[in-house]
Design an enzyme around this catalytic site. Structure first.
Site, PDB file in Angstrom:
ATOM      1  N   GLU A 165     -11.579  16.416  19.355  1.00  0.00           N
ATOM      2  CA  GLU A 165     -11.117  17.699  19.691  1.00  0.00           C
ATOM      3  C   GLU A 165     -10.235  17.725  20.902  1.00  0.00           C
ATOM      4  OE1 GLU A 165     -15.473  17.858  18.732  1.00  0.00           O
ATOM      5  OE2 GLU A 165     -14.259  16.717  19.421  1.00  0.00           O
ATOM      6  N   ASP A 218     -24.490 -24.425   8.382  1.00  0.00           N
ATOM      7  CA  ASP A 218     -23.215 -23.959   8.173  1.00  0.00           C
ATOM      8  C   ASP A 218     -22.386 -23.865   9.499  1.00  0.00           C
ATOM      9  OD1 ASP A 218     -23.900 -23.503   5.464  1.00  0.00           O
ATOM     10  OD2 ASP A 218     -23.882 -21.473   5.533  1.00  0.00           O
ATOM     11  N   CYS A 263     -19.690  18.240  20.891  1.00  0.00           N
ATOM     12  CA  CYS A 263     -20.771  17.772  21.643  1.00  0.00           C
ATOM     13  C   CYS A 263     -20.750  18.864  22.732  1.00  0.00           C
ATOM     14  CB  CYS A 263     -20.381  16.593  22.779  1.00  0.00           C
ATOM     15  SG  CYS A 263     -18.969  16.311  23.339  1.00  0.00           S
ATOM     16  N   THR A 271     -25.516 -18.962  -4.396  1.00  0.00           N
ATOM     17  CA  THR A 271     -24.614 -18.776  -3.245  1.00  0.00           C
ATOM     18  C   THR A 271     -24.133 -20.163  -2.871  1.00  0.00           C
ATOM     19  OG1 THR A 271     -26.420 -19.254  -1.828  1.00  0.00           O
ATOM     20  CG2 THR A 271     -26.118 -16.824  -2.470  1.00  0.00           C
ATOM     21  N   ARG A 331     -17.309  -6.866   9.155  1.00  0.00           N
ATOM     22  CA  ARG A 331     -18.006  -7.561  10.517  1.00  0.00           C
ATOM     23  C   ARG A 331     -17.422  -6.271  11.552  1.00  0.00           C
ATOM     24  NH1 ARG A 331     -17.222 -13.981  10.796  1.00  0.00           N
ATOM     25  NH2 ARG A 331     -18.744 -14.271   9.046  1.00  0.00           N
ATOM     26  N   GLU A 357     -25.939 -11.390   7.749  1.00  0.00           N
ATOM     27  CA  GLU A 357     -25.094 -12.575   7.003  1.00  0.00           C
ATOM     28  C   GLU A 357     -26.218 -13.730   7.188  1.00  0.00           C
ATOM     29  OE1 GLU A 357     -20.782 -13.393   6.778  1.00  0.00           O
ATOM     30  OE2 GLU A 357     -20.851 -12.023   8.542  1.00  0.00           O
ATOM     31  N   CYS A 389     -16.948  18.692  24.523  1.00  0.00           N
ATOM     32  CA  CYS A 389     -15.942  19.325  23.743  1.00  0.00           C
ATOM     33  C   CYS A 389     -16.137  20.589  23.299  1.00  0.00           C
ATOM     34  CB  CYS A 389     -15.766  18.590  22.341  1.00  0.00           C
ATOM     35  SG  CYS A 389     -15.117  16.819  22.604  1.00  0.00           S
TER      36      CYS A 389
END
Length: 376
Positions: free
Chosen positions: A56, A204, A79, A165, A188, A305, A88
């Site tokens: 705003e 991994d 707000c 997978t 992400r 993940e 705002c």
């Protein structure tokens, strides 16, 4: 309320503006605002980053004196409280707008409706509910966290056509192509935290950070310094993680969650971006609900993940809101590693409820987004 075509067009514009902040506003919500007067848009803006001006304010600055007597279209209730920026609602009152159209009210029970009442108390017409569902969908994490104190939980999986997978020897690079992997980087970047398990880290050795150079078109439209790295959360119930993991080579925050203390010799060697959280064990594992309650103190959304066991545990516990599956046109064979580890269901009514929300082609791969809350 009967909405005019103009109302709908201008709120659609505000929603489009709000989406520009999806990679930079965390933990604040994405908000867009359009100010219209005398058959033209005189001001518009969106919330760019936490601590900075709200949508705003940007729109009012652009409108200047033209805001007097205008209509403001806002995707989230203005707000009414003093935080890092002034309310705002007060800014709209001072600008002497005549009407405010709000898509969705603030879900925080301590705030909801106060901004609207403040505007109405100043004699401003307030109309609520235009494109409410679409506006709420801009900020699923903020909406859920304000209502439940828990973050939105998205599970990301990548699999072959036969639901594997990785090969039986653990090789998984790369099941999906470059477009899908770039999309994961954008996913992400939209989340406040990424959760993985110790087995994934040991097998991994991932970094789990947002690789800015792989964001594609986002990299061109959003300044790199505004993109926040998510908190990286490792569930390590038996405190097995050593100090040589690739995670530690990236400076963004890491939270190690265990059910027992790390050896002092190891804990003393953590880089400064590492913190620890010890929770009481639940069946020998980190209690997932307690973890989410902790993360809900600061995170709107978290992304899982992880391997089949941890991803399956969130689904089995009814703690996941969304499943995002990247499926590649490959067949890995019957000895490959399974997508999820779930209970041995004996009746169809026991199955998790999945509702397909969206499907999209990314290069040769497909991305399927499922709602996991429909049956809750």
């Amino acid at each position: 309320m009967v909405w005019s075509r103009l109302d709908r067009d201008l709120m659609a514009r505000a929603i489009k503006l709000a989406r520009k902040g999806q990679y930079t506003t965390q933990p604040n919500p994405c908000v867009g605002c359009v100010i219209y007067r005398d058959e033209q848009i005189v001001g518009e803006g969106y919330h760019i980053a936490a601590g900075g001006p709200h949508a705003e304010v940007h729109a009012l600055r652009m409108a200047g004196e033209a805001a007097k007597g205008a209509t403001a279209y806002v995707t989230l209730e203005p707000c009414s409280h003093y935080g890092r920026t002034p309310p705002c609602a007060e800014a709209l009152i001072r600008a002497k707008v005549e009407r405010v159209v709000v898509a969705v009210t603030d879900p925080n029970p301590q705030v909801s409706g106060r901004g609207i009442k403040m505007l109405q108390g100043a004699g401003i017409q307030v109309d609520v509910g235009l494109d409410e569902d679409e506006a709420a969908a801009l900020n699923p994490g903020f909406m859920k966290r304000m209502a439940t104190a828990l973050p939105w939980v998205s599970i990301k999986l990548a699999a072959s056509l036969d639901g594997k997978t990785a090969l039986s020897n653990g090789v998984s690079k790369w099941i999906t192509g470059a477009p899908a992997r770039r999309d994961v980087q954008r996913m992400r970047a939209r989340h406040d935290a990424i959760i993985t398990g110790i087995e994934t880290v040991l097998a991994d050795d991932p970094s789990l950070n947002v690789r800015i150079e792989e964001l594609g078109t986002v990299q061109k439209s959003v300044p790199a310094e505004l993109i926040k790295q998510p908190l990286r959360v490792v569930l390590d119930s038996k405190a097995r993680l050593g100090t040589d993991a690739k995670l530690f080579s990236v400076a963004s925050p890491i939270l190690l969650v265990s059910t027992q203390a790390y050896p002092k010799s190891v804990s003393a060697s953590w880089p400064e971006q590492v913190s620890e959280l010890q929770l009481e064990t639940l069946d020998g594992r980190v209690p997932l609900l307690a973890l989410l309650e902790h993360l809900g103190q600061s995170c709107n959304s978290v992304m899982i993940e992880a391997g089949a066991t941890l991803a399956g545990a969130f689904i089995a516990a009814g703690l996941a809101d969304e499943l995002v599956l990247y499926q590649a046109p490959k067949i890995l064979g019957g000895h490959g590693r399974n997508l999820l580890s779930l209970p041995d269901y004996q009746t169809m009514v026991q199955l998790p409820s999945l509702v397909l929300k969206e499907q999209r082609k990314l290069g040769q791969d497909m991305r399927f987004t499922f709602d996991l809350t429909a049956g809750s």
